[in-house]
Design an enzyme around this catalytic site. Structure first.
Site, PDB file in Angstrom:
ATOM      1  N   SER A 112       0.794  -1.236   0.000  1.00  0.00           N
ATOM      2  CA  SER A 112       0.000   0.000   0.000  1.00  0.00           C
ATOM      3  C   SER A 112       0.825   1.283   0.000  1.00  0.00           C
ATOM      4  O   SER A 112       0.255   2.379  -0.112  1.00  0.00           O
ATOM      5  CB  SER A 112      -0.956   0.014   1.202  1.00  0.00           C
ATOM      6  OG  SER A 112      -2.020  -0.887   0.993  1.00  0.00           O
ATOM      7  N   LYS A 118       0.154   3.591  -2.788  1.00  0.00           N
ATOM      8  CA  LYS A 118      -0.948   4.559  -2.745  1.00  0.00           C
ATOM      9  C   LYS A 118      -0.435   5.991  -2.681  1.00  0.00           C
ATOM     10  O   LYS A 118      -1.182   6.942  -2.961  1.00  0.00           O
ATOM     11  CB  LYS A 118      -1.860   4.269  -1.552  1.00  0.00           C
ATOM     12  CG  LYS A 118      -2.678   2.978  -1.687  1.00  0.00           C
ATOM     13  CD  LYS A 118      -3.599   2.794  -0.479  1.00  0.00           C
ATOM     14  CE  LYS A 118      -4.546   1.604  -0.644  1.00  0.00           C
ATOM     15  NZ  LYS A 118      -3.895   0.306  -0.451  1.00  0.00           N
ATOM     16  N   SER A 175      -5.995   2.737   4.635  1.00  0.00           N
ATOM     17  CA  SER A 175      -5.436   2.063   3.463  1.00  0.00           C
ATOM     18  C   SER A 175      -6.538   1.378   2.664  1.00  0.00           C
ATOM     19  O   SER A 175      -6.338   0.302   2.091  1.00  0.00           O
ATOM     20  CB  SER A 175      -4.375   1.040   3.887  1.00  0.00           C
ATOM     21  OG  SER A 175      -3.420   0.851   2.874  1.00  0.00           O
TER      22      SER A 175
END
Length: 381
Positions: A84, A87, A142
């Site tokens: 993640s 991101k 997340s």
């Protein structure tokens, strides 16, 4: 005696010609990239601290967020699944295109493709959400569901993936290949500790990004009851334990974000930024083997603050020239320049220098031809 003016003219032309050729030559690289090995600059004084020996991550970077100097690294360009932490690149790509107060009612198509086991913040079909709320779902929880909705609003999953690839190229992030914008394990997807540090540093220059990545606790809109009415909001907490603090991980003093991640293939990954004594550091950690990602990040941050001003950089996160103020001092730590803009500016300067160099050489060739004609005429006398 009659030869001297002509010879002097020829010599002058040769010197200026050499200067013209120098103007055409490409600029030397100003920002060497750190190598695939443990590295730190040698001490500029006698009290440079030793690198922490307990860090077990496969790849890591410690960098100064203001200057972009890489203070130390290990396998900085090794290709690894980012989980993640990817991101952050998603946010750098999509944040500028969606007004934070824009309301969007989620459809079933928006949530198609959310991977099994993906973290979710709790987005539900039929509920209207502000973009602002969805970004908090991305940074704090997340939430893969929030990423999918924002990507849909941005024009779709594939369009967003392609834009993220382009953004990585603009930032000089050569180790990143995006397949799934949410960081979900996908064949062919990878990044590096170096590139993640670039994303974190660039993000801190955006006030919205910096605000989201530093938020510890927020309220998220509730779902819908059986009659379709919106439920009460609920609290979400940042999953970055160095920022939020938990029973087993204490908050790191001065931490200001940025993003953590985990998948079965990537292991634990983390981009962490902290500010202390006027210095802001970026640390990236990928896949620790014998320690936790938070222990590794804490050790590297401690080392970085202790080493500030005592070690020579081993590389730079900046792909081009450094921005300075009118007085020649570095820009503020809170707003480092966008590396993409710096790179474009640097490219423009190089093109201008090249055109100027060609013009100078053309003029000098004319001058040399005239000098040779004058020399032959005098010799005939």
């Amino acid at each position: 005696m009659i030869f001297r003016p002509a010879v002097r003219s020829l010599c002058t032309g040769a010197v200026v010609l050499a200067a013209g050729v120098t103007a055409i030559a490409p600029c030397a690289a100003l920002a060497p990239r750190p190598g695939h090995r443990p590295a730190s600059g040698t001490g500029s004084g006698t009290h440079a601290p030793e690198l922490p020996g307990q860090v077990s991550a496969l790849s890591w970077v410690v960098a100064d967020a203001t200057s972009g100097d890489v203070l130390a690294s290990r396998n900085a360009h090794r290709h690894l699944p980012p989980a993640s932490t990817l991101k952050t690149l998603f946010a750098l790509t999509v944040l500028p295109h969606l007004p934070t107060r824009l309301l969007h009612t989620v459809t079933s198509a928006d949530l198609d493709g959310v991977g099994a086991g993906s973290a979710r913040v709790g987005v539900v079909e039929g509920r209207a959400y502000r973009v602002d709320d969805l970004w908090r779902g991305v940074f704090l929880s997340s939430g893969g569901d929030a990423v999918h909705v924002l990507a849909s609003m941005n024009g779709g999953w594939q369009k967003t993936r392609d834009e993220m690839r382009e953004r990585a190229v603009q930032l000089g992030a050569e180790d990143t290949h995006v397949m799934s914008p949410d960081g979900y394990d996908t064949p062919g997807q990878y990044s590096s500790a170096f590139d993640l540090a670039v994303f974190g540093r660039t993000g801190l220059a955006d006030p919205a990004f910096a605000r989201y990545c530093s938020t510890r606790v927020a309220e998220f809109p509730g779902g819908l009851d059986s009659s379709g009415r919106a439920g009460a909001p609920f609290q979400i907490q940042n999953t970055n334990r160095l920022l939020a603090g938990t029973q087993d991980v204490s908050r790191y003093p001065g931490l200001i974000g940025v993003k953590n991640g985990y998948t079965s293939e990537a292991g634990n990954t983390l981009i962490a930024a902290a500010r202390r004594g006027g210095h802001t550091l970026i640390v990236t950690v990928m896949n620790p083997q014998d320690s936790t990602v938070y222990d590794d990040a804490r050790s590297l941050l401690d080392w970085g603050f202790a080493a500030s001003g005592k070690v020579r950089p081993v590389g730079s996160l900046r792909p081009a020239v450094a921005r300075t103020t009118t007085a020649g001092a570095p820009g503020p730590a809170q707003a480092p320049p966008d590396p993409a803009l710096v790179a474009n500016h640097h490219s423009t300067i190089k093109k201008s220098s090249t055109l100027g160099g060609f013009a100078a050489v053309g003029a000098l060739l004319v001058s040399l031809s005239a000098s040779l004609w004058l020399l032959r005429r005098r010799m005939r006398r």
